[in-house]
Design an enzyme around this catalytic site. Structure first.
Site, PDB file in Angstrom:
ATOM      1  NE  ARG A  92      85.510  61.081  44.715  1.00 15.46           N
ATOM      2  CZ  ARG A  92      85.589  61.553  43.477  1.00 15.46           C
ATOM      3  NH1 ARG A  92      86.113  62.753  43.244  1.00 15.46           N
ATOM      4  NH2 ARG A  92      85.162  60.856  42.447  1.00 15.46           N
ATOM      5  CG  ASN A 137      86.088  49.603  48.214  1.00 11.97           C
ATOM      6  OD1 ASN A 137      87.051  48.847  48.219  1.00 11.97           O
ATOM      7  ND2 ASN A 137      85.866  50.489  47.258  1.00 11.97           N
ATOM      8  NE  ARG A 141      83.192  58.175  49.498  1.00  9.06           N
ATOM      9  CZ  ARG A 141      83.498  58.015  48.222  1.00  9.06           C
ATOM     10  NH1 ARG A 141      82.605  57.498  47.394  1.00  9.06           N
ATOM     11  NH2 ARG A 141      84.686  58.344  47.750  1.00  9.06           N
ATOM     12  CB  CYS A 167      90.326  46.570  43.602  1.00  4.41           C
ATOM     13  SG  CYS A 167      90.763  48.305  43.518  1.00  4.41           S
ATOM     14  CG  ASP A 168      87.907  50.262  39.761  1.00  2.00           C
ATOM     15  OD1 ASP A 168      88.679  50.636  40.649  1.00  2.00           O
ATOM     16  OD2 ASP A 168      86.821  50.823  39.546  1.00  2.00           O
ATOM     17  CG  HIS A 222      92.310  50.737  47.594  1.00  2.00           C
ATOM     18  ND1 HIS A 222      91.193  51.431  47.997  1.00  2.00           N
ATOM     19  CD2 HIS A 222      91.989  50.227  46.383  1.00  2.00           C
ATOM     20  CE1 HIS A 222      90.242  51.344  47.088  1.00  2.00           C
ATOM     21  NE2 HIS A 222      90.709  50.605  46.085  1.00  2.00           N
ATOM     22  CE1 TYR A 249      91.610  54.998  47.402  1.00  2.00           C
ATOM     23  CE2 TYR A 249      92.190  53.902  45.351  1.00  2.00           C
ATOM     24  CZ  TYR A 249      91.261  54.573  46.136  1.00  2.00           C
ATOM     25  OH  TYR A 249      90.013  54.830  45.653  1.00  2.00           O
TER      26      TYR A 249
HETATM   27  P1  NAD Z   1      75.783  53.654  46.066  1.00  2.00           P
HETATM   28  O1  NAD Z   1      75.425  54.143  47.437  1.00  2.00           O
HETATM   29  O2  NAD Z   1      75.459  54.486  44.891  1.00  2.00           O
HETATM   30  O3  NAD Z   1      75.103  52.221  45.834  1.00  2.00           O
HETATM   31  C1  NAD Z   1      75.141  51.190  46.732  1.00  2.00           C
HETATM   32  C2  NAD Z   1      73.764  50.528  46.814  1.00  2.00           C
HETATM   33  O4  NAD Z   1      73.835  49.468  47.775  1.00  2.00           O
HETATM   34  C3  NAD Z   1      72.633  51.456  47.289  1.00  2.00           C
HETATM   35  O5  NAD Z   1      71.598  51.489  46.334  1.00  2.00           O
HETATM   36  C4  NAD Z   1      72.180  50.839  48.611  1.00  2.00           C
HETATM   37  O6  NAD Z   1      70.796  50.968  48.855  1.00  2.00           O
HETATM   38  C5  NAD Z   1      72.586  49.389  48.450  1.00  2.00           C
HETATM   39  N1  NAD Z   1      72.754  48.651  49.688  1.00  2.00           N
HETATM   40  C6  NAD Z   1      73.283  49.076  50.863  1.00  2.00           C
HETATM   41  N2  NAD Z   1      73.277  48.075  51.759  1.00  2.00           N
HETATM   42  C7  NAD Z   1      72.755  46.981  51.134  1.00  2.00           C
HETATM   43  C8  NAD Z   1      72.503  45.645  51.532  1.00  2.00           C
HETATM   44  N3  NAD Z   1      72.784  45.233  52.774  1.00  2.00           N
HETATM   45  N4  NAD Z   1      71.955  44.797  50.643  1.00  2.00           N
HETATM   46  C9  NAD Z   1      71.653  45.205  49.400  1.00  2.00           C
HETATM   47  N5  NAD Z   1      71.868  46.461  48.963  1.00  2.00           N
HETATM   48  C10 NAD Z   1      72.412  47.336  49.817  1.00  2.00           C
HETATM   49  O7  NAD Z   1      77.359  53.338  46.142  1.00  2.00           O
HETATM   50  P2  NAD Z   1      78.443  53.297  44.968  1.00  2.00           P
HETATM   51  O8  NAD Z   1      79.249  54.538  45.010  1.00  2.00           O
HETATM   52  O9  NAD Z   1      77.820  52.925  43.707  1.00  2.00           O
HETATM   53  O10 NAD Z   1      79.386  52.121  45.462  1.00  2.00           O
HETATM   54  C11 NAD Z   1      78.923  50.791  45.658  1.00  2.00           C
HETATM   55  C12 NAD Z   1      80.031  49.908  46.220  1.00  2.00           C
HETATM   56  O11 NAD Z   1      80.985  49.581  45.235  1.00  2.00           O
HETATM   57  C13 NAD Z   1      80.819  50.547  47.363  1.00  2.00           C
HETATM   58  O12 NAD Z   1      81.157  49.572  48.317  1.00  2.00           O
HETATM   59  C14 NAD Z   1      82.042  51.052  46.662  1.00  2.00           C
HETATM   60  O13 NAD Z   1      83.099  51.257  47.537  1.00  2.00           O
HETATM   61  C15 NAD Z   1      82.283  49.908  45.717  1.00  2.00           C
HETATM   62  N6  NAD Z   1      83.183  50.166  44.586  1.00  2.00           N
HETATM   63  C16 NAD Z   1      84.284  49.389  44.503  1.00  2.00           C
HETATM   64  C17 NAD Z   1      85.162  49.546  43.455  1.00  2.00           C
HETATM   65  C18 NAD Z   1      86.385  48.696  43.384  1.00  2.00           C
HETATM   66  O14 NAD Z   1      87.174  48.815  42.504  1.00  2.00           O
HETATM   67  N7  NAD Z   1      86.594  47.789  44.325  1.00  2.00           N
HETATM   68  C19 NAD Z   1      84.899  50.485  42.463  1.00  2.00           C
HETATM   69  C20 NAD Z   1      83.762  51.241  42.567  1.00  2.00           C
HETATM   70  C21 NAD Z   1      82.885  51.065  43.635  1.00  2.00           C
HETATM   71  C1  G6P Z   2      88.450  53.507  42.648  1.00  2.00           C
HETATM   72  C2  G6P Z   2      88.722  52.461  43.675  1.00  2.00           C
HETATM   73  C3  G6P Z   2      87.426  52.030  44.309  1.00  2.00           C
HETATM   74  C4  G6P Z   2      86.701  53.211  44.893  1.00  2.00           C
HETATM   75  C5  G6P Z   2      86.497  54.272  43.848  1.00  2.00           C
HETATM   76  C6  G6P Z   2      85.990  55.543  44.508  1.00  2.00           C
HETATM   77  O1  G6P Z   2      87.728  52.978  41.598  1.00  2.00           O
HETATM   78  O2  G6P Z   2      89.361  51.331  43.161  1.00  2.00           O
HETATM   79  O3  G6P Z   2      87.691  51.065  45.272  1.00  2.00           O
HETATM   80  O4  G6P Z   2      85.437  52.822  45.401  1.00  2.00           O
HETATM   81  O5  G6P Z   2      87.711  54.581  43.227  1.00  2.00           O
HETATM   82  O6  G6P Z   2      85.453  56.402  43.581  1.00  2.00           O
HETATM   83  P1  G6P Z   2      84.497  57.589  44.028  1.00  2.00           P
HETATM   84  O7  G6P Z   2      84.223  58.309  42.765  1.00  2.00           O
HETATM   85  O8  G6P Z   2      83.269  56.944  44.638  1.00  2.00           O
HETATM   86  O9  G6P Z   2      85.256  58.396  45.024  1.00  2.00           O
HETATM   87 MN    MN Z   3      89.231  49.643  44.746  1.00  2.00          MN
END
Ligand code: NAD
Ligand code: G6P
Ligand code: MN
Length: 444
Positions: A286, A151, A97, A173-174, A203, A266
């Site tokens: 970030r 994402n 990231r 998405c949240d 977004h 966004y």
């Molecule tokens: P993080 O790095 O803390 O956790 C992600 C985990 O995924 C890690 O433990 C990693 O080892 C694991 N991983 C990576 N590749 C993998 C694979 N191929 N198979 C199984 N596990 C695997 O990340 P995070 O900050 O907790 O975010 C996790 C995901 O959730 C990200 O894609 C983030 O963008 C997404 N997210 C989306 C929203 C939303 O609203 N759409 C909100 C929050 C987070």
């Molecule tokens: C929001 C968005 C997510 C994104 C997150 C990032 O929740 O909807 O898609 O992953 O923000 O938060 P962070 O704390 O990881 O920057």
């Molecule tokens: Mn999102």
């Protein structure tokens, strides 16, 4: 579908969001009868830390005999017999990231995990792994529902649409919930009375109206006026998180400059790319904030539990994030038809936008999945133009993945609205190819 003793898999179990999801699961136990939480991750160390934390959470609620917490790096063991798979993987981890954010910034472009070229870099890394997870679920638990919030969501869901058009999956998405929560909290509304109409790409969207059943009218005009005059404030649990206060300030700025629709925050990266770049520190993005914050606190929680430290061990609050995912699962199991913003294939939901775009619109969720609403109005040329360019860029990127096409990738990068010209698009693309070796498909 089974509605008792459910097995819930969290793919990306080691994610820092897992405790928040488990907290929401525990809160909803009356409505969702689960007996197993399975953490699936490729990283056993992260999974082990999380298993400790979840065990601790269950013990605190006296649920350790009713719910088992397991972990696995083996897909068959993980997915077999599951009812729900919550998907939250971060391919390449926070280290990548950081790369996604810093390479564009070095060239004066937006450095963000889902928007701009950083999002494209993340997208090309994620498609293969998310498709693999869907494939595992098809193989080992074909009746399971995948609730995906990995994402960058439009890119991920576009790739899945092409390979698995009929998969039992919700992409959500949240952000809209977070926008609504913030407005309701700041101005004293009850969001449960709202029936919002929202449209866009993930977004990248706008509210058309927010109908409030307690007063029987659209309250969006008064909300817009309040935002314009007073702005929005970050939640108490987010205090100290400067990035989010800046995001709300930019949402207020967009609302003021483009009156008539409540925007997703966004959009700041596309409408005010230069201004957002100026605010970013190219050496501390970030990803660094998250690494030094949420990530560190999670390791610390696991350490305290491992070393039997007493006192305040659990330290997390993700607001509504975990709850909306669990609520969707509840809505499926109980056939509740709750209303959520989901990322779905357009198919006429937005009448004057191409049919195969992945759009974010309201949908009712029940036993049979998502029933998106049809908006029944044409969106404005301004929103349509912005969305069409973004959608074309995202589609080209997904083409590049499936066709191993450098040319399509360069077209996608050039078309991205955070990019001023094709020279810089090429320079950044070439740097990303190097930085993503082993993650990206070969492009030629
Ligand atoms: P993080 O790095 O803390 O956790 C992600 C985990 O995924 C890690 O433990 C990693 O080892 C694991 N991983 C990576 N590749 C993998 C694979 N191929 N198979 C199984 N596990 C695997 O990340 P995070 O900050 O907790 O975010 C996790 C995901 O959730 C990200 O894609 C983030 O963008 C997404 N997210 C989306 C929203 C939303 O609203 N759409 C909100 C929050 C987070
Ligand atoms: C929001 C968005 C997510 C994104 C997150 C990032 O929740 O909807 O898609 O992953 O923000 O938060 P962070 O704390 O990881 O920057
Ligand atoms: Mn999102």
């Amino acid at each position: 579908m089974k509605n008792k003793n459910l097995k819930i898999v969290i793919a990306g179990g080691g994610s820092t969001y897992t405790p928040g999801i488990v907290q929401a699961l525990i809160k909803s136990r009356q409505k969702l009868d689960f007996s197993e939480i399975m953490l699936y991750d490729i990283d056993d160390t992260r999974n082990s830390d999380m298993q400790l934390i979840v065990e601790y959470q269950l013990k605190q609620e006296n649920l350790q005999s009713e719910v088992s917490i397991k972990k696995s790096t083996d897909p068959e063991e993980a997915f077999r017999d599951s009812t729900f798979v919550f998907s939250q993987i971060r391919v390449g981890g926070l280290k990548m990231r950081e790369v996604d954010e810093k390479i564009p910034l070095k060239h004066g472009l937006v450095g963000q995990e889902t928007c701009g070229l950083g999002g494209f870099s993340y997208g090309l890394r994620t498609i293969k792994e998310i498709l693999r997870i869907v494939e595992y679920v098809q193989r080992f638990a074909p009746d399971a529902w995948i609730l995906n919030y990995t994402n960058p969501e439009t890119i991920v869901s576009e790739a899945i649409r092409r390979v698995y058009p009929n998969v039992r999956m919700l992409n959500a998405c949240d952000m809209t919930i977070s926008i609504e929560e913030t407005i309701a909290r700041d101005y004293g509304y009850n969001r449960n009375n709202w029936q919002p109409v929202y449209y866009g790409l993930n977004h990248f969207g706008w509210y058309k109206s927010i109908y409030d059943i307690s007063v029987d009218r659209d309250i969006m005009p008064e909300i817009l006026e309040k935002i314009s005059n007073e702005g929005l404030k970050i939640a108490d649990f987010n205090k100290g998180d400067k990035t989010w206060q800046e995001a709300w300030d930019m949402l207020a700025k967009i609302s003021r400059n483009f009156p008539g629709a409540l925007p997703n925050n966004y959009l700041e990266y596309y409408l005010y790319s230069e201004e957002t770049v100026e605010k970013m520190d190219p050496n501390y993005t970030r990803a660094n904030i998250v690494l030094d914050g949420r990530e560190k606190r999670t390791r610390e929680m696991a350490r305290k539990i491992r070393e039997n430290e007493s006192g305040d061990v659990l330290d997390f609050n993700f607001g509504e994030h975990g709850q909306y995912i669990v609520d969707m699962a509840v809505s499926i199991v109980n056939n509740d038809h709750g209303r959520y913003m989901l990322i779905v294939e357009n198919k006429g939901a937005i009448p004057n936008l191409r049919s195969d775009a992945m759009v974010e619109v309201p949908a009712y969720v029940g036993r049979n999945g998502a029933e998106p609403i049809s908006l029944r109005f044409d969106i404005s040329d301004f929103h349509k133009g912005l969305m069409e360019v973004q959608n074309a860029a995202e589609k080209l990127l997904v083409d590049a993945y499936f066709e191993n096409s450098y040319n399509k990738a360069l077209q996608a990068f050039t078309l991205n609205q955070t990019v001023p010209n094709a020279n810089v698009a090429k320079v950044v693309l070439d740097e990303f190819i190097e930085a993503n070796r082993g993650y990206w498909p070969e492009l030629h």
